[in-house]
Design an enzyme around this catalytic site. Structure first.
Site, PDB file in Angstrom:
ATOM      1  N   TYR A   1       0.872  -2.261 -12.162  1.00  0.00           N
ATOM      2  CA  TYR A   1      -0.553  -2.190 -12.503  1.00  0.00           C
ATOM      3  C   TYR A   1      -0.781  -1.475 -13.834  1.00  0.00           C
ATOM      4  CZ  TYR A   1      -0.720  -3.366  -7.548  1.00  0.00           C
ATOM      5  OH  TYR A   1      -0.515  -3.965  -6.335  1.00  0.00           O
TER       6      TYR A   1
ATOM      7  N   CYS B   1     -12.425   2.501 -29.674  1.00  0.00           N
ATOM      8  CA  CYS B   1     -13.625   3.239 -30.073  1.00  0.00           C
ATOM      9  C   CYS B   1     -14.521   3.448 -28.858  1.00  0.00           C
ATOM     10  CB  CYS B   1     -14.367   2.471 -31.157  1.00  0.00           C
ATOM     11  SG  CYS B   1     -13.276   1.905 -32.453  1.00  0.00           S
TER      12      CYS B   1
ATOM     13  N   GLY C   1       0.783  -1.230   0.000  1.00  0.00           N
ATOM     14  CA  GLY C   1       0.000   0.000   0.000  1.00  0.00           C
ATOM     15  C   GLY C   1       0.814   1.278   0.000  1.00  0.00           C
TER      16      GLY C   1
ATOM     17  N   GLU D   1       4.583  -6.538   2.268  1.00  0.00           N
ATOM     18  CA  GLU D   1       4.444  -7.137   0.932  1.00  0.00           C
ATOM     19  C   GLU D   1       4.017  -6.032  -0.022  1.00  0.00           C
ATOM     20  OE1 GLU D   1       1.801 -10.473   1.721  1.00  0.00           O
ATOM     21  OE2 GLU D   1       0.059  -9.172   1.605  1.00  0.00           O
ATOM     22  N   CYS D   2       5.013  -5.395  -0.599  1.00  0.00           N
ATOM     23  CA  CYS D   2       4.773  -4.227  -1.438  1.00  0.00           C
ATOM     24  C   CYS D   2       4.819  -4.607  -2.918  1.00  0.00           C
ATOM     25  CB  CYS D   2       5.836  -3.167  -1.174  1.00  0.00           C
ATOM     26  SG  CYS D   2       5.668  -2.436   0.467  1.00  0.00           S
ATOM     27  N   GLY D   3       3.961  -3.975  -3.678  1.00  0.00           N
ATOM     28  CA  GLY D   3       3.970  -4.143  -5.120  1.00  0.00           C
ATOM     29  C   GLY D   3       4.352  -2.837  -5.796  1.00  0.00           C
TER      30      GLY D   3
HETATM   31  C1  LIG Z   1      -2.335  -5.776  -3.805  1.00  0.00           C
HETATM   32  C2  LIG Z   1      -1.846  -6.316  -2.536  1.00  0.00           C
HETATM   33  C3  LIG Z   1      -0.576  -5.965  -2.056  1.00  0.00           C
HETATM   34  C4  LIG Z   1       0.321  -4.990  -2.768  1.00  0.00           C
HETATM   35  O1  LIG Z   1      -0.227  -3.739  -2.746  1.00  0.00           O
HETATM   36  P1  LIG Z   1       0.607  -2.462  -3.262  1.00  0.00           P
HETATM   37  O2  LIG Z   1      -0.352  -1.364  -3.055  1.00  0.00           O
HETATM   38  O3  LIG Z   1       0.940  -2.700  -4.689  1.00  0.00           O
HETATM   39  O4  LIG Z   1       1.821  -2.366  -2.417  1.00  0.00           O
HETATM   40  C5  LIG Z   1      -0.145  -6.544  -0.885  1.00  0.00           C
HETATM   41  N1  LIG Z   1      -0.923  -7.421  -0.201  1.00  0.00           N
HETATM   42  C6  LIG Z   1      -2.147  -7.766  -0.626  1.00  0.00           C
HETATM   43  C7  LIG Z   1      -2.946  -8.721   0.150  1.00  0.00           C
HETATM   44  C8  LIG Z   1      -2.653  -7.227  -1.799  1.00  0.00           C
HETATM   45  O5  LIG Z   1      -3.886  -7.557  -2.203  1.00  0.00           O
END
Ligand SMILES: *Cc1c(COP(=O)(O)O)cnc(C)c1O
Length: 397
Positions: A373, A344, A228, A266-268
Site C-alpha cells: 500500500y 504544494c 488483515g 488472503e493476506c496482503g
Molecule cells: C484488502 C483485502 C485483503 C488484504 O488485506 P490485508 O490487510 O492487506 O491483509 C484481503 N481480502 C479482501 C477482501 C480485501 O479487501
C-alpha cells in the site's frame, strides 16, 4: 538498514536526487515461505494482490503461495500474465458483468459474491458459458464480537451482505442454476496487531459458520477468513505474533465444522510490507515557526501510506558526505523532524516530529516497511513530478 539496500542507495547519490522504491525479493521469499510452511492442514494462503501488484513481486510470490486474490479485471490480467494456471480468487465489492464473464473464461477457482444482484450476474454469466461457478458469499457479520477483537465488522460498510440478509441470500444462491455456493467469506479486519484478537476472531468465525450450517441446513466446504494481519509501523520491534497464531491455530480450527475442507487466508500487507523500502533525498532543511522540516524529492504522491493511515512512518537517515555545491550545506542538529515532500500542499507529510541527531540537505531518508500500500495507492501524477525508480533485487541476479 541492511547493506544491500544501503549499497543500492549509495550507488545513486551524487547525480539527480535519489528517489526510489527498493524491493528485496530474497527477503520476500524467505518470509512468505516461512509463513506458508507454518500453516496447519486445511489452511491455504492466497496473496491479496491489491497490496502490491508489481510484476517481479508477483513472479517471486507465485511459486510460494496457494494462489492470488484479485479484485478487478486489471488484477486478473496481471495474475494471468505471471502464471496461466495459478489458482485465482476473484473478489471486489463492485464487479462489472464483463469482469465476471472474463473471470469465468479465465478459469478462476472461486468468486466472492457481495450482493444478491452479483449472485444473479454470476449465475447468468456461468449459464451462458455452460459452466457452474463456485461462489463464496461475503458476509458483513452482525456481531457481537469476542472481547479482544477490534470491531471492524458489524458496522455499515459497502462490503458484503449484511448478516440479517444472509438467509435470503443463501436461499437465492442455492436456487440459481449457474453457481454452487461452497461457503462464506468473512474478511473484516485491517492492520490488526494482536495475535490474541486474531485467534479469537477466527474461533468466532468457526462457531458462526457452524451455527449457519444448522440454520440453513447446508454443508460448508470453504471458509475465507480474509487478511488483515498487521504491521506495527509505530513500534518496529513489536510485530504481529504469527508464531503464536500458528501454534494455537489447530485448536481454533476445531471450532470449524469438520467437513470444511479449506480455510483460505488472503493476506496482503503482512506478506509484502517488509520487503520494500522508499528512499528519498533531502533537498532542503529548514526551521519554520519553531518546527524542523526536511523537504524530500518525493512525497505522499509516491508513498501515500502514512497519510492514508494518519501515521508517522519510521525512517532511517543515511548520511551522504558528498556535497557538490558551492552553497553552504544546511543542516539541523538534534532536530524534532517533520518530513515533507515536494507537493504544494501542507498535507504532504511522511513523518512528524521524529527526533534525529542530524540531518543535512543531500542525506537520504529511507522509509522501511514500504512494500504494501505504498506506491500502489498513491496519486502518482499530482503535480507532474517524475516517478521514482523501482529496483527489484535478488542475489540470483
Ligand atoms: C484488502 C483485502 C485483503 C488484504 O488485506 P490485508 O490487510 O492487506 O491483509 C484481503 N481480502 C479482501 C477482501 C480485501 O479487501
Amino acid at each position: 538498514m541492511d547493506d544491500r539496500l544501503e549499497k543500492i542507495v549509495r550507488e545513486r547519490t551524487g547525480g539527480e536526487p535519489v528517489c526510489l522504491f527498493a524491493y528485496d525479493l530474497d527477503r520476500l521469499a524467505e518470509h512468505v515461505r516461512a509463513v506458508v510452511d507454518s500453516l496447519p492442514p486445511r489452511c491455504r494462503m492466497f496473496y491479496a494482490m491489491k497490496a502490491n501488484s508489481a510484476d517481479p513481486l508477483l513472479r517471486a510470490l507465485a511459486p510460494l503461495v496457494d494462489g492470488f486474490e484479485v479484485a478487478s479485471g486489471g488484477e486478473l490480467d496481471k495474475a494471468r500474465a505471471v502464471d496461466a494456471e495459478i489458482p485465482v480468487l476473484f473478489g471486489g465489492p463492485a464487479k462489472t458483468p464483463a469482469e465476471i464473464d472474463r473471470a469465468l473464461r479465465c478459469g478462476v477457482t472461486r468468486l466472492h459474491a457481495e450482493s444478491a444482484l452479483e449472485l444473479h450476474r454470476i449465475s447468468e454469466a456461468a449459464t451462458r458459458l455452460g459452466t457452474t461457478a463456485e461462489v463464496l458469499l461475503r458476509v458483513n457479520l452482525a456481531g457481537p464480537f469476542p472481547s479482544a477483537t477490534l470491531a471492524m465488522a458489524g458496522r455499515p460498510t459497502q462490503f458484503g451482505i449484511s448478516e440479517q440478509d444472509l438467509p435470503a441470500a443463501v436461499a437465492r444462491a442455492r436456487a440459481l442454476p449457474g453457481l454452487r455456493l461452497t461457503g462464506f467469506h468473512l474478511h473484516s479486519l485491517s492492520n490488526n496487531l494482536s495475535a490474541e484478537a486474531h485467534l479469537e476472531l477466527l474461533a468466532h468465525y468457526g462457531r458462526t459458520v457452524a451455527r449457519w450450517e444448522a440454520e440453513f441446513g447446508m454443508r460448508c466446504e470453504v471458509v475465507n477468513v480474509g487478511g488483515g494481519i498487521g504491521v506495527n509501523y509505530a513500534d518496529l520491534d513489536a510485530q504481529f505474533d504469527w508464531p503464536r497464531v500458528v501454534r494455537e491455530l489447530p485448536a481454533v480450527l476445531d471450532e470449524f465444522p469438520e467437513q470444511v475442507r479449506e480455510i483460505d487466508f488472503e493476506c496482503g500487507r503482512y506478506l509484502v510490507a517488509g520487503c520494500g523500502a522508499y528512499a528519498v533525498e533531502v533537498l532542503d532543511v529548514k526551521h519554520n515557526h519553531g518546527v524542523d522540516y526536511a523537504l524530500v524529492r518525493g512525497g505522499t504522491h509516491q508513498f501515500r501510506l502514512p497519510s492514508s493511515w494518519q501515521h508517522s512512518h519510521p525512517f532511517d537517515v543515511l548520511e551522504v558526505d558528498e556535497w557538490n555545491s558551492s552553497a553552504p550545506r544546511p543542516e539541523l542538529r538534534d532536530a524534532l523532524l517533520t518530513v515533507v515532500g515536494e507537493l504544494c500542499t501542507p498535507k504532504d507529510v511522511l513523518a512528524s516530529e521524529v527526533r534525529v541527531p542530524r540531518v543535512r540537505a543531500g542525506d537520504v531518508l529511507v522509509f522501511g516497511h514500504a512494500g504494501a500500500y505504498g506506491w500502489e495507492i498513491s496519486h502518482h501524477d499530482f503535480l507532474s513530478h517524475p516517478h521514482p525508480e523501482h529496483v527489484f533485487h535478488t542475489d540470483a541476479g
